[in-house]
Design an enzyme around this catalytic site. Structure first.
Site: not given
Length: 377
Positions: A10, A210
């Site tokens: 991430d 996201y």
């Protein structure tokens, strides 16, 4: 054995630290290791990430290490105070907010006042007009005295003034993690954990960007696709380009706001919960690129012969629905807002004499500040 290694964790501080730990533990060579990041699982985003690799950003890794130090200084010191309590750098702040709110509630002293609402008959003898006194009366004696004055045969009720003014309403910005949690709790009744779990599934399926972000940013691709979706669905008049920027200094602007990866896909094939949350994200993103709603607010003042007080009626008419056609933001005090929002008001003339129907004074008590909901906190 591999010729090259791509680290694609991430793109936040923790993700950067994970990439760095892998790099250290696997003893990777710097010349064959690349860090890539993407905010959405779509073909263009991943191809772009592969075309623009970078090295590990040691500043982000250090930021994550600093967070861990804070956890130890703040959290580990606090945890023994109450066994089985995890009090990290985030939890300890949340506990403080809750304690401060609790003290506010304990200090709160409720005050009573009387709200006066009246219904009047217009000169045509058929149309009713509801209005509220322009101030609250402080006790029962004052309320009774006021009602007696209105009962007086000499008391007259006359239209003193009517004003119309245009009002504009703008849409809310696109979702960040916290606003998505709040709105999903209000509109869908989801808990924070449920919202994040469903959002994670939507992200992994490539439907949304996201879901951990504090940015209001929307990419040019998203802005162009939103424009196309609005023009096709509602007409060019409904489109209004808006670029949002995050005001907080700590925000990592690299992220985008939470939005559908494909603004032209209004529906998706997924479970019921996923479809509900996707619909919420889709509508909010579309609405933030739509024109302001244009309303006309009418205010009618009714004078009471012999008294300084006035009754006031307020109504709103939607002249152009704009973004309201797609999305209305919820608030925590919906009930009160609905009570105050009136529809259209009848046409009246200044100096019209009205006949008083029912005039009711209701005792109201000020409410203590509410405790936080999970999403609100």
């Amino acid at each position: 054995e591999a010729q090259g290694v791509l680290l694609a964790s991430d793109e936040d501080r923790e993700g950067e630290a994970i990439a760095w730990h892998l790099y250290e533990t696997l003893e990777l060579a710097p010349d064959r290791t690349q860090r890539i990041v993407f905010h959405e699982i779509t073909k263009p985003a991943i191809l772009h990430a592969l075309d623009t690799p970078r090295g590990i950003d040691i500043n982000l890794v250090n930021a994550q290490q600093a967070r861990r130090v804070l956890d130890r200084i703040v959290g580990f010191e606090l945890s023994p105070v109450k066994p089985a309590l995890s009090a990290g750098r985030v939890q300890s702040v949340a506990v403080r907010l809750i304690v401060e709110r609790e003290r506010e509630i304990a200090r709160f002293v409720s005050e009573a006042s009387f709200r006066v609402v009246a219904s009047f008959l217009l000169p045509d003898g058929k149309t009713l007009l509801k209005a509220e006194l322009n101030r609250r009366l402080k006790d029962r004696d004052e309320a009774e005295a006021f009602l007696q004055a209105c009962l007086d045969p000499k008391a007259t009720f006359t239209i003193e003034d009517t004003t119309k003014r245009p009002v504009k309403k703008s849409p809310a910005p696109p979702f960040t993690t916290s606003t998505l949690q709040q709105e999903a709790a209000r509109k869908l009744g989801f808990s924070v954990a449920q919202t994040m779990m469903v959002a994670q599934r939507l992200y992994e399926s490539g439907f949304i960007t996201y879901m951990r972000t504090d940015s209001f940013n929307l990419s040019d691709t998203a802005l162009a696709a939103s424009r196309q979706a609005i023009a096709e669905g509602y007409g060019e008049r409904y489109h209004h380009l808006r670029r949002y920027h995050t005001k907080s200094k700590g925000a990592q602007e690299a992220h985008e706001a939470i939005r559908p990866t494909n603004m032209l896909a209004q529906e998706i094939g997924a479970g019921a919960q996923e479809m509900k949350l996707y619909d919420l994200i889709y509508k909010r993103t579309l609405a933030c690129q739509m024109a302001d709603a244009e309303l006309e607010r009418t205010t009618i003042s009714i004078g009471i012969g012999g008294l300084r007080d006035k009754f006031v009626a307020v109504g709103e008419v939607v002249k152009f629905d704009g973004f309201l056609r797609v999305y209305r933001e919820s608030t925590d005090d919906e009930g009160e807002a609905a009570e105050q929002a009136n529809g259209t008001l009848p046409t009246v003339q200044v100096n019209d004499r009205l006949t008083a129907g029912e005039i009711v004074a209701t005792e109201r008590f000020t409410q203590r500040p509410p405790r936080y909901t999970e999403a609100g906190l």
